[in-house]
Structure formats: structure tokens, C-alpha cells
Design a protein around this motif. Structure first.
Motif, PDB file in Angstrom:
ATOM      1  N   MET A   1     -11.051 -26.128  22.588  1.00 44.08           N
ATOM      2  CA  MET A   1     -10.132 -25.459  21.273  1.00 44.08           C
ATOM      3  C   MET A   1      -8.908 -25.201  21.914  1.00 44.08           C
ATOM      4  O   MET A   1      -9.002 -24.295  22.853  1.00 44.08           O
ATOM      5  CB  MET A   1     -10.961 -24.298  20.631  1.00 44.08           C
ATOM      6  CG  MET A   1     -11.879 -24.616  19.632  1.00 44.08           C
ATOM      7  SD  MET A   1     -11.948 -23.371  18.581  1.00 44.08           S
ATOM      8  CE  MET A   1     -13.500 -23.609  17.821  1.00 44.08           C
ATOM      9  N   LYS A   2      -7.944 -25.767  21.463  1.00 42.89           N
ATOM     10  CA  LYS A   2      -6.710 -25.477  22.047  1.00 42.89           C
ATOM     11  C   LYS A   2      -5.992 -24.211  21.301  1.00 42.89           C
ATOM     12  O   LYS A   2      -4.996 -23.719  21.929  1.00 42.89           O
ATOM     13  CB  LYS A   2      -5.796 -26.664  21.810  1.00 42.89           C
ATOM     14  CG  LYS A   2      -6.011 -28.046  22.860  1.00 42.89           C
ATOM     15  CD  LYS A   2      -5.060 -28.906  22.436  1.00 42.89           C
ATOM     16  CE  LYS A   2      -4.579 -29.835  23.921  1.00 42.89           C
ATOM     17  NZ  LYS A   2      -3.518 -30.672  23.475  1.00 42.89           N
ATOM     18  N   HIS A   3      -6.154 -24.079  20.049  1.00 48.10           N
ATOM     19  CA  HIS A   3      -5.557 -23.050  19.407  1.00 48.10           C
ATOM     20  C   HIS A   3      -6.223 -22.115  18.495  1.00 48.10           C
ATOM     21  O   HIS A   3      -6.508 -22.137  17.396  1.00 48.10           O
ATOM     22  CB  HIS A   3      -4.654 -23.762  18.279  1.00 48.10           C
ATOM     23  CG  HIS A   3      -3.658 -24.548  19.063  1.00 48.10           C
ATOM     24  ND1 HIS A   3      -2.567 -24.360  19.867  1.00 48.10           N
ATOM     25  CD2 HIS A   3      -3.371 -26.117  19.017  1.00 48.10           C
ATOM     26  CE1 HIS A   3      -2.064 -25.385  20.218  1.00 48.10           C
ATOM     27  NE2 HIS A   3      -2.573 -26.511  19.601  1.00 48.10           N
ATOM     28  N   PRO A   4      -7.372 -21.317  19.450  1.00 47.75           N
ATOM     29  CA  PRO A   4      -8.067 -20.493  18.668  1.00 47.75           C
ATOM     30  C   PRO A   4      -7.464 -19.228  17.771  1.00 47.75           C
ATOM     31  O   PRO A   4      -7.847 -18.995  16.787  1.00 47.75           O
ATOM     32  CB  PRO A   4      -9.051 -19.627  19.841  1.00 47.75           C
ATOM     33  CG  PRO A   4      -8.125 -19.901  21.098  1.00 47.75           C
ATOM     34  CD  PRO A   4      -7.433 -21.384  20.860  1.00 47.75           C
ATOM     35  N   GLN A   5      -6.295 -19.018  18.417  1.00 47.81           N
ATOM     36  CA  GLN A   5      -5.473 -18.206  17.556  1.00 47.81           C
ATOM     37  C   GLN A   5      -5.044 -18.545  16.156  1.00 47.81           C
ATOM     38  O   GLN A   5      -4.997 -17.823  15.082  1.00 47.81           O
ATOM     39  CB  GLN A   5      -4.395 -17.568  18.311  1.00 47.81           C
ATOM     40  CG  GLN A   5      -4.824 -16.733  19.263  1.00 47.81           C
ATOM     41  CD  GLN A   5      -3.480 -16.101  20.213  1.00 47.81           C
ATOM     42  OE1 GLN A   5      -2.430 -16.880  20.313  1.00 47.81           O
ATOM     43  NE2 GLN A   5      -3.662 -15.271  21.035  1.00 47.81           N
ATOM     44  N   LEU A   6      -4.712 -19.758  16.124  1.00 53.33           N
ATOM     45  CA  LEU A   6      -4.289 -20.456  14.999  1.00 53.33           C
ATOM     46  C   LEU A   6      -5.247 -20.733  13.847  1.00 53.33           C
ATOM     47  O   LEU A   6      -5.326 -20.330  12.670  1.00 53.33           O
ATOM     48  CB  LEU A   6      -3.737 -21.945  15.470  1.00 53.33           C
ATOM     49  CG  LEU A   6      -3.158 -22.604  13.793  1.00 53.33           C
ATOM     50  CD1 LEU A   6      -2.008 -22.189  13.484  1.00 53.33           C
ATOM     51  CD2 LEU A   6      -2.995 -24.124  14.359  1.00 53.33           C
ATOM     52  N   LEU A   7      -6.750 -20.890  14.273  1.00 51.92           N
ATOM     53  CA  LEU A   7      -7.769 -20.995  13.749  1.00 51.92           C
ATOM     54  C   LEU A   7      -8.240 -19.640  13.039  1.00 51.92           C
ATOM     55  O   LEU A   7      -8.493 -19.494  11.878  1.00 51.92           O
ATOM     56  CB  LEU A   7      -9.076 -21.716  14.206  1.00 51.92           C
ATOM     57  CG  LEU A   7      -9.076 -22.866  14.383  1.00 51.92           C
ATOM     58  CD1 LEU A   7     -10.087 -23.396  15.604  1.00 51.92           C
ATOM     59  CD2 LEU A   7      -8.933 -23.778  13.337  1.00 51.92           C
ATOM     60  N   ALA A  11      -8.216 -18.437   9.141  1.00 56.87           N
ATOM     61  CA  ALA A  11      -9.356 -17.976   8.404  1.00 56.87           C
ATOM     62  C   ALA A  11      -9.009 -16.729   8.058  1.00 56.87           C
ATOM     63  O   ALA A  11      -9.330 -16.279   6.737  1.00 56.87           O
ATOM     64  CB  ALA A  11     -10.568 -17.654   9.637  1.00 56.87           C
ATOM     65  N   LEU A  12      -8.125 -15.776   8.551  1.00 57.86           N
ATOM     66  CA  LEU A  12      -7.727 -14.460   7.886  1.00 57.86           C
ATOM     67  C   LEU A  12      -7.036 -14.508   6.709  1.00 57.86           C
ATOM     68  O   LEU A  12      -7.160 -14.082   5.780  1.00 57.86           O
ATOM     69  CB  LEU A  12      -7.050 -13.793   8.924  1.00 57.86           C
ATOM     70  CG  LEU A  12      -6.768 -12.269   8.588  1.00 57.86           C
ATOM     71  CD1 LEU A  12      -7.747 -11.333   8.311  1.00 57.86           C
ATOM     72  CD2 LEU A  12      -5.761 -11.575   9.765  1.00 57.86           C
TER      73      LEU A  12
END
Length: 158
Positions: A1-7, A11-12
Motif C-alpha cells: 500500500m502506497k498511501h495508507p494515510q489516504l485510505l 474511511a474517517l
């Protein structure tokens, strides 16, 4: 996963937006201006008619506050000649808290057994805005779980 913060951010945002949407739809943060008027109309339900008289019953403060009930009548009507009884509970309040579960859950919690799955029927309503209006309601038959009690309870709700 390149962008876990984006996901995680997506989700938030999805959780917050769905919570806000549900709150708006259920009017969680507003008062329904029609509830007091509807609660006052419960006073129009007769306490006696024909050979029927009634006894006033009450809900507990916990039931009223949990259901956020704006007004209610709870009565047991008794026929003077046959001694048949009919229990009536009419509640006015916010749709969400009152309808968290169908009344079948309450009866099952009191030891009643549903004899068959709920069915629906139409009930004619005296509505000053529209002649001959009808309402669909559910109904189901119950028996007490006690072996000595063969009393049938028919429950209507809508």
C-alpha cells in the motif's frame, strides 16, 4: 500500500459523513415542532365507549426517557358484559428511539411466544385532510409462556 494515510482519511470521512447523514435524517439535533400538538391529540382518545370502560396505566420514567416519548396513553379497556380486555398503548415521539425494535421483542422479553410470523392489514383512519384514508399495520398473535395460561394476545403496531 502506497498511501495508507489516504485510505485512513477516506474511511474517517466516510464514517463522519454517514453519521451526520443519519443524524439529520433522524432529526437527532432538532426538535420536531409537530410532536407537542400530536401528543395533545392523544387526549381525544375516549376513555369509555359503548360497554367499554378503561383504566389508566403508565410507563416507567426509564421507558419514557429511553424512547424519548413526547406523549402517550396506556389503558386497559374492559367490556362490562363479557369482561373481555383490550390493552392500548399509543405513543408520540421521535421515530428513531420509539422504533428501535418492534413490539414483538418486548412481548418475547416478557415470556410470550409468537404463534406465527407477523402479517399486515389495512385500517381506515378518520383523517380530516383526506376522506377514507387507510394505514397499513402489522399484527401478530401471542400466547403466554406459562402452561396454565391459554390467553391469546393479538398485537397491532405500525
Amino acid at each position: 500500500m502506497k498511501h495508507p494515510q489516504l485510505l485512513l482519511t477516506a474511511a474517517l470521512i466516510l464514517v463522519v459523513v454517514s453519521g451526520l447523514t443519519q443524524g439529520v435524517v433522524q432529526r437527532r439535533w432538532t426538535n420536531d415542532e409537530h410532536l407537542p400538538e400530536a401528543a395533545l391529540r392523544l387526549e381525544d382518545v375516549p376513555t369509555t365507549f359503548g360497554h367499554w370502560t378503561s383504566e389508566e396505566l403508565s410507563l416507567t420514567e426509564t421507558e419514557v426517557s429511553t424512547g424519548r416519548i413526547a406523549g402517550y396513553i396506556r389503558r386497559e379497556y374492559r367490556h362490562a358484559q363479557t369482561h373481555s380486555t383490550v390493552g392500548v398503548l399509543l405513543m408520540v415521539g421521535e421515530a428513531g428511539p420509539i422504533s428501535l425494535h418492534p413490539p414483538t421483542v418486548c412481548l418475547a422479553g416478557q415470556g410470550f411466544q409468537m404463534l406465527r410470523q407477523p402479517a399486515t392489514t389495512s385500517v381506515s383512519l378518520p383523517d380530516p385532510r383526506a376522506e377514507g384514508s387507510t394505514c397499513r399495520v402489522f399484527w401478530a398473535d401471542f400466547r403466554s409462556g406459562q402452561a396454565s395460561d391459554d390467553l391469546l394476545t393479538r398485537l397491532y403496531w405500525g
